[in-house]
Write a protein that holds these residues in place. Sequence first.
Motif, PDB file in Angstrom:
ATOM      1  N   MET A  50       1.002  -1.190   0.335  1.00 39.65           N
ATOM      2  CA  MET A  50       0.107   0.086   0.076  1.00 39.65           C
ATOM      3  C   MET A  50       0.750   1.234   0.353  1.00 39.65           C
ATOM      4  O   MET A  50       1.430   1.144   0.786  1.00 39.65           O
ATOM      5  CB  MET A  50      -0.867  -0.093   1.312  1.00 39.65           C
ATOM      6  N   THR A  51       0.340   1.918  -0.864  1.00 35.72           N
ATOM      7  CA  THR A  51       1.084   3.674  -1.037  1.00 35.72           C
ATOM      8  C   THR A  51       0.803   4.646   0.061  1.00 35.72           C
ATOM      9  O   THR A  51      -0.298   5.093  -0.748  1.00 35.72           O
ATOM     10  CB  THR A  51       1.789   3.399  -2.367  1.00 35.72           C
ATOM     11  N   VAL A  72       6.595   9.863   1.163  1.00 33.44           N
ATOM     12  CA  VAL A  72       6.293   8.477   0.236  1.00 33.44           C
ATOM     13  C   VAL A  72       6.542   7.295   0.952  1.00 33.44           C
ATOM     14  O   VAL A  72       7.573   6.916   1.555  1.00 33.44           O
ATOM     15  CB  VAL A  72       6.484   8.522  -1.115  1.00 33.44           C
ATOM     16  N   ALA A  73       5.520   6.699   1.670  1.00 33.51           N
ATOM     17  CA  ALA A  73       5.516   5.192   2.335  1.00 33.51           C
ATOM     18  C   ALA A  73       5.177   4.165   1.453  1.00 33.51           C
ATOM     19  O   ALA A  73       3.936   4.738   1.200  1.00 33.51           O
ATOM     20  CB  ALA A  73       5.469   5.705   3.714  1.00 33.51           C
ATOM     21  N   GLN A  74       5.764   2.764   1.573  1.00 31.01           N
ATOM     22  CA  GLN A  74       5.329   1.951   1.320  1.00 31.01           C
ATOM     23  C   GLN A  74       5.104   0.719   2.034  1.00 31.01           C
ATOM     24  O   GLN A  74       6.455   0.410   3.126  1.00 31.01           O
ATOM     25  CB  GLN A  74       6.470   1.064   0.004  1.00 31.01           C
ATOM     26  N   VAL A  75       4.045   0.183   2.481  1.00 31.41           N
ATOM     27  CA  VAL A  75       4.068  -0.245   3.786  1.00 31.41           C
ATOM     28  C   VAL A  75       2.728  -1.650   3.375  1.00 31.41           C
ATOM     29  O   VAL A  75       2.478  -1.517   1.931  1.00 31.41           O
ATOM     30  CB  VAL A  75       3.006   0.316   4.610  1.00 31.41           C
ATOM     31  N   LYS A  76       3.386  -2.674   4.314  1.00 27.50           N
ATOM     32  CA  LYS A  76       2.531  -3.956   3.555  1.00 27.50           C
ATOM     33  C   LYS A  76       1.850  -4.438   5.026  1.00 27.50           C
ATOM     34  O   LYS A  76       2.544  -4.079   6.278  1.00 27.50           O
ATOM     35  CB  LYS A  76       3.019  -5.591   2.400  1.00 27.50           C
ATOM     36  N   VAL A  77       1.034  -5.557   5.057  1.00 29.21           N
ATOM     37  CA  VAL A  77       0.996  -5.768   6.411  1.00 29.21           C
ATOM     38  C   VAL A  77       1.783  -7.442   6.033  1.00 29.21           C
ATOM     39  O   VAL A  77       2.039  -8.417   4.991  1.00 29.21           O
ATOM     40  CB  VAL A  77      -0.476  -6.811   6.066  1.00 29.21           C
ATOM     41  N   THR A 106      -0.695   7.687  11.364  1.00 32.36           N
ATOM     42  CA  THR A 106      -0.383   7.601  12.441  1.00 32.36           C
ATOM     43  C   THR A 106       1.203   8.168  12.157  1.00 32.36           C
ATOM     44  O   THR A 106       2.152   8.653  12.266  1.00 32.36           O
ATOM     45  CB  THR A 106       0.215   5.767  12.396  1.00 32.36           C
ATOM     46  N   LEU A 107       1.600   7.836  11.198  1.00 35.37           N
ATOM     47  CA  LEU A 107       2.485   8.246  10.286  1.00 35.37           C
ATOM     48  C   LEU A 107       2.783   9.376  10.322  1.00 35.37           C
ATOM     49  O   LEU A 107       3.626   9.863  10.662  1.00 35.37           O
ATOM     50  CB  LEU A 107       3.362   7.750   8.203  1.00 35.37           C
ATOM     51  N   GLU A 108       1.783  10.518   9.820  1.00 33.72           N
ATOM     52  CA  GLU A 108       1.805  12.059   9.591  1.00 33.72           C
ATOM     53  C   GLU A 108       2.120  12.679  10.783  1.00 33.72           C
ATOM     54  O   GLU A 108       2.414  13.268  10.990  1.00 33.72           O
ATOM     55  CB  GLU A 108       0.748  12.823   8.946  1.00 33.72           C
ATOM     56  N   GLY A 109       1.466  11.469  11.974  1.00 28.47           N
ATOM     57  CA  GLY A 109       1.895  11.942  13.611  1.00 28.47           C
ATOM     58  C   GLY A 109       3.286  11.812  14.071  1.00 28.47           C
ATOM     59  O   GLY A 109       3.912  13.072  14.103  1.00 28.47           O
ATOM     60  N   HIS A 110       4.242  10.457  13.780  1.00 31.02           N
ATOM     61  CA  HIS A 110       5.367  10.740  14.559  1.00 31.02           C
ATOM     62  C   HIS A 110       6.344  11.734  12.888  1.00 31.02           C
ATOM     63  O   HIS A 110       7.203  12.019  14.196  1.00 31.02           O
ATOM     64  CB  HIS A 110       6.097   9.207  13.895  1.00 31.02           C
ATOM     65  N   LEU A 111       5.838  12.332  11.708  1.00 27.15           N
ATOM     66  CA  LEU A 111       6.335  12.986  11.144  1.00 27.15           C
ATOM     67  C   LEU A 111       5.917  14.415  11.856  1.00 27.15           C
ATOM     68  O   LEU A 111       7.295  14.548  12.010  1.00 27.15           O
ATOM     69  CB  LEU A 111       5.357  13.118   9.511  1.00 27.15           C
ATOM     70  N   LYS A 155       9.583  13.401   0.329  1.00 27.57           N
ATOM     71  CA  LYS A 155       9.585  14.188  -1.137  1.00 27.57           C
ATOM     72  C   LYS A 155       9.564  15.634  -1.476  1.00 27.57           C
ATOM     73  O   LYS A 155      10.807  15.734  -2.660  1.00 27.57           O
ATOM     74  CB  LYS A 155       7.852  13.645  -1.976  1.00 27.57           C
ATOM     75  N   ASP A 156       9.369  16.175  -0.520  1.00 27.69           N
ATOM     76  CA  ASP A 156       9.504  17.386  -0.836  1.00 27.69           C
ATOM     77  C   ASP A 156       9.492  18.230  -0.074  1.00 27.69           C
ATOM     78  O   ASP A 156       8.802  18.350   1.295  1.00 27.69           O
ATOM     79  CB  ASP A 156       8.743  18.153  -1.786  1.00 27.69           C
ATOM     80  N   VAL A 157      10.440  19.426   0.407  1.00 26.48           N
ATOM     81  CA  VAL A 157       9.766  20.765   2.216  1.00 26.48           C
ATOM     82  C   VAL A 157       9.952  22.031   1.264  1.00 26.48           C
ATOM     83  O   VAL A 157      10.886  21.741   0.686  1.00 26.48           O
ATOM     84  CB  VAL A 157      11.758  20.868   2.836  1.00 26.48           C
ATOM     85  N   TYR A 158       9.521  22.322   1.887  1.00 31.28           N
ATOM     86  CA  TYR A 158       9.016  23.501   1.324  1.00 31.28           C
ATOM     87  C   TYR A 158       8.623  24.415   2.491  1.00 31.28           C
ATOM     88  O   TYR A 158       7.615  24.020   3.411  1.00 31.28           O
ATOM     89  CB  TYR A 158       8.223  23.583   0.378  1.00 31.28           C
TER      90      TYR A 158
END
Length: 432
Positions: A50-51, A72-77, A106-111, A155-158
């Motif tokens: 899952m992307t 961009v994160a690639q995850v799977k079960v 979850t990823l956005e919270g840690h980010l 991917k990008d920082v602005y």
Amino acid sequence: MGNCHTVGPNEALVVSGGCCGSDQKTYVVGGWSWAWWLISDIQRITLEIMTLQPKCEDVETAEGVAITVTGVAQVKVMTENELLGYACEQFLGKSVVEIKSVILQTLEGHLRAILGTLTVEQIYQDRDKFATLVREVAAPDVGRMGIEILSFTIKDVYDKVEYLSSLGKTQTAAVQRDADIGVAEAERDAGIREAECKKEMMDVKFLADTKMADSKRELEMQKASFNQEVNTKKAEAQLAYELQAAKEQQKIRLEEIEIEVVQRKKQIAIEEKEIERTDKELIATVKRPAEAEAYKMQQLAEGHKTKKVLTAQAEAEKIRFIGEAEAASIEAVGKAEAEKMRLKAEAYQQYGDAAKTALVLEALPKIAGKVAAPLSKTNEIVILSGEGSRVTGEVNRLLAELPVSVNALTGVDLTKIPLLQKMVGQQCQAAI
């Protein structure tokens, strides 16, 4: 009873429930499992990648600068039974979109949390280290959900206040300044060094001219020697090349001959197969039908022969039976005729002349019938005579000649029979 369920390698099959209230769960990846009707539950969960695209907008860094970061994160079960069980507890029955939403949050919270501990320079200049840090921090939490982070990249920082562009301009100005100073110092050192080099150049030039003349002479001599060696080597190389080319050409010709021989052998084999096929075809289409036709004609001839023989035998048997029957009939008729004749002979012998007279009288109508047979086809008889007595005379003459004809036919003399003698005598007298 139940059903057999199968699942591909991109899905996990979860079989729960069972007999006697069992709470055992079976996880199957890329295989099959048996499930009982009514008491077993079948569910599936995806194992595909899952992307996700986490995005944190206007997050303040350690220096208070608001920036926006996308990744961009690639995850799977995960497929280990224990971790797969965690994933089933969290996500079984949910769609892929819902699973992505949970992991993305979850990823956005840690980010966001990590962005608050770093400066803009640390985030901008070392993105790989920042992405690795996010993976290390977020991996335990998503791992407890049975999810594995395969990759995570920035991917990008602005930003909206042009902090990053200002940081770039400052750095660019400092680099430009250092570059101008370096150019001036380089030009100064270059002038000093140029003068020194010119002096050294003149000294070296005179020395070089002298050496140049010597070197030129030696060079010419070396060139002549080298040219001789080069020409010799060229000639040798040319001869070797031509020799090797001839050898290679000979090898090529030998290979071509071998290829032609192999092709000819193959052609001969093909022609032999074709001849064999043609022979078999002729045998199948000509010889076999001819043999079958000959066998058929032979059998038909044998059948006709047997039929004729049996017919001839039956005909012969028929003729024999008919002959035997006719012979028996003739024999019986002959015996009857013989018996009849014997009885007649005995009667004739017993009665004498009377019997003979009776026999003659019995035969006379038959004789008269035979004599008159030609006259039966005559419609009318005309006797041409002018006198009536002439007709009577002809009739009497015929009656007078009758005993002679009977005697000639039967051997019986009618003139010796008293009755007939009297009749004939009277007729004769009447005729006179």
